[in-house]
Enzyme design. Structure first.
Site, short mmCIF file in Angstrom:
data_model
loop_
_atom_site.label_atom_id
_atom_site.label_comp_id
_atom_site.label_asym_id
_atom_site.label_seq_id
_atom_site.Cartn_x
_atom_site.Cartn_y
_atom_site.Cartn_z
N ASN A 112 59.65 -88.34 -56.34
CA ASN A 112 59.67 -89.64 -57.01
C ASN A 112 58.27 -90.21 -57.20
O ASN A 112 58.00 -90.93 -58.16
CB ASN A 112 60.52 -90.63 -56.20
CG ASN A 112 61.98 -90.22 -56.16
OD1 ASN A 112 62.47 -89.61 -57.11
ND2 ASN A 112 62.67 -90.53 -55.08
N ASP B 56 59.64 -89.65 -39.99
CA ASP B 56 60.27 -88.78 -40.99
C ASP B 56 60.09 -87.31 -40.62
O ASP B 56 59.86 -86.46 -41.48
CB ASP B 56 59.66 -89.05 -42.37
CG ASP B 56 60.54 -88.52 -43.51
OD1 ASP B 56 61.69 -88.13 -43.24
OD2 ASP B 56 60.07 -88.50 -44.67
#
Length: 619
Positions: free
Chosen positions: A348, A461
């Protein structure tokens, strides 16, 4: 690296046959009574000493080329414990099955062997000299590559022994042995001018005898017609116990004054790095003036040597050179950056492209995260936050940020780890990549996460997709877009709101209370372990976020992946303890992961070898 059998209560370490028999006598001589000890002939091998019909039987257990263990002619097993467990159920050619372990008396530890006492110092010397490392980089290399380095240095351990004389003629050897007390059994070992051969010089009855030691095609050492050994120091230790063709047992070393000993410091000639080794050949042109070759030949495998992290250009920071450090800045000049028309990935945010960054003294391959045009201000700010965090980090197992370049777009310039993400690499490779290799990579990830914990950073993450490979044996943690630096007195970070979070990797407190800490990263590490040991399978397959949350709240956890060692699943399960304060920290995780990795590295998986069964006389 501990012996794979060190945890077994019936393992006695480096003891002789006579000592083993004495322990068995004291334990009652019952049928099936047994113990395990190191084998003096075979590097990494053992001897199973067993009682049957009031007689002693000694069976050598050889470590096969593929890392498995087998009694000659018997089935191969992945470790000594598994072998003993098998023979407790099925004698399979032994006089009887193993019925009663002869455990060590309370307080008695396994007897260390000769190499055990030298190993740590030799590993440190080898890594320091081969890769010119110091400080933290040296310590990290020693921890991560100990199993591989130990295999390299075992063949040169004799050069640290007081009885080894690296440059001595036959006449000089005799003069040394005749000087001082002419004790029967006084000896020394020296290289001969014929490459790859040695002479054992021994005094007995005021006369010096010389015995030829040669290597066979497999690289094993022996006196002609004598017992064969993997290393010279094993042969010497054996001949201290048994003459085996000599006129007398070896008793007293004739010391080399320049050799390294308990108080000395002369280092041995360390083995060349595998990439520089060649097949042995007689190098007549390199003989010294007195007829000796400067260095004994080493027989090596023709296989391509496995790479080590320290062989790569990204193990140390490009700024480890003081000259390069002078130019270290967060923002880089566009003129020094060449961007290739090769896309490594996209998302993205934009794309990742391959490139080259020109430094003061060298050029380095880099990966460039390019923010696409028209990106929201918030995304730009997030990318800059990631850059600020990454620029502070310097560890061999974390992708380092070289800097930021603001030109036609905002670009993060990072170290190249061109092997791709861990989960994609492992898919479909269960037969090709052994569990020991997976454990090696997971251990490296734990080392990187321990570093982050020490620096008070939370990754937020951690997942197999964010573990990038430099090569099959070298992994780095990447993607610090969600990472946070905690305050000096803070143990967790509270997010203001939930975002597009990877819920399947998140601990309960992250989902329920938006609280993130190093212990929540530990939970994510457990999921990453599951992904890797499942060879790239997706966690919580077919479940959606809310279903995963309900699954966890019910006390359920993902099942053990097929063929995953129980000790690894036990660590995984501890990473998934519900209360964050009860989970292990990364200091503990790394230590446990290291133990698992070392254990697996010493018993590499592979197809069983085939040999012929025979009880053999062994020390």
């Amino acid at each position: 690296m501990p012996d794979p059998a060190a945890h077994l209560p019936f393992f006695y370490g480096s003891i002789s046959r006579a000592e083993a028999e004495e322990h068995l006598k004291l334990a009652g001589m019952a049928d099936g009574l047994f113990l395990l000890r190191q084998c003096l002939r075979s590097l990494g091998g053992y001897v199973l000493s067993l009682v049957h019909d009031v007689r002693f039987h000694h069976f050598p257990i050889e470590r096969q080329l593929n890392g498995t263990y087998a009694i000659a002619g018997g089935k191969a097993h992945c470790g000594p414990a598994e072998l003993c467990e098998f023979y407790s159920r099925d004698p399979d050619g032994l006089p009887c099955n193993l019925r009663k372990p002869c455990n060590r008396p309370s307080g008695l530890e396994p007897q260390p062997g000769v190499f055990d006492c030298l190993r740590d110092a030799m590993v440190r010397d080898y890594v320091r000299q081969t890769w010119k490392l110091e400080g933290e980089a040296l310590e990290q290399a020693i921890i991560s590559q100990a199993p591989q380095v130990e295999k390299l240095i075992a063949t040169t351990a004799h050069e640290r022994m007081p009885w080894y004389h690296s440059s001595l003629t036959r006449e000089e050897a005799e003069r040394k042995l005749y000087s001082g007390a002419q004790t029967d059994g006084k000896f020394l070992l020296r290289p001969r001018k014929e490459q790859g051969t040695y002479a054992l010089s021994l005094i007995y009855g005021k006369t010096v005898y010389h015995y030829l030691i040669s290597q066979d095609k497999a690289g094993k050492y022996c006196i002609p017609e004598g017992t064969k050994f993997d290393t010279l120091w094993q042969l010497v230790e054996y001949l201290k116990l048994k003459a085996d063709g000599l006129i007398y047992c070896l008793k007293e070393a004739c010391p080399n004054s320049s050799a390294s000993n308990a108080s000395g410091a002369a280092a041995p000639t360390l083995p060349a790095h595998p990439s520089t080794l060649t097949h042995p050949q007689r190098r007549i042109d390199t003989l010294n003036s007195d007829g000796y070759t400067p260095e004994p030949a080493r027989i090596t495998s023709p296989d391509k040597p496995r790479p080590m992290p320290m062989d790569t250009s990204v193990y140390e920071s490009p700024y480890s050179d003081p000259e390069e450090l002078k130019d270290k800045k967060l923002f880089l000049k566009r003129d020094n950056l060449l961007i290739a028309d090769i896309e490594l990935g996209c998302g993205n945010f934009g794309s990742v492209r391959q490139g080259v960054y020109r430094m003061r003294k060298k050029q380095i391959d880099v990966a460039i995260k390019v923010l696409k045009q028209g990106t929201e201000k918030a995304d730009t700010e997030e990318m800059m936050r990631e850059a600020q965090i990454m620029h502070q980090l310097d560890n061999p197992y974390i992708v380092r940020l070289i800097g930021v370049c603001q030109a036609e777009a905002l670009m993060l310039v990072m170290e190249m780890a061109g092997g791709g993400p861990l989960h994609k690499f492992l898919v479909g490779k269960r037969e090709e990549i052994p569990v020991s290799n997976v454990a090696e990579l997971l251990h490296q990830v734990s080392m990187g996460m321990k570093y982050l914990e020490e620096k008070n950073f939370v990754h937020r993450d951690l997942a197999a997709r964010n573990v990038l490979l430099v090569n099959r044996h070298y992994a780095k943690i990447s993607d610090f877009g969600l990472s946070k630096a905690l305050g000096a007195d803070d143990s967790y970070y509270t997010a203001r709101s939930a975002g597009k979070w990877p819920l399947k990797w998140y601990a309960p407190e992250c989902i329920n209370f938006r609280k993130f800490s190093s212990r929540s990263d530990v939970w994510s590490y457990g999921v990453t372990m599951w992904e890797a040991l499942s060879y790239g399978q997706k966690p919580y397959k077919k479940m959606k976020g809310p279903e995963v949350m309900a699954f966890i709240e019910q006390g359920k956890r993902m099942e053990c992946p097929p063929e995953c060692p129980p000790e690894l699943y036990a660590l995984m399960s501890d990473c998934w303890i519900y209360k964050w304060e009860d989970r292990p920290d990364f200091l503990t995780v790394e230590q446990r992961m290291r133990a698992c990795y070392y254990s697996l590295a010493s018993k590499v998986e592979g197809p069983p070898g085939s040999t012929q069964k025979a009880e053999a006389a062994c020390a």
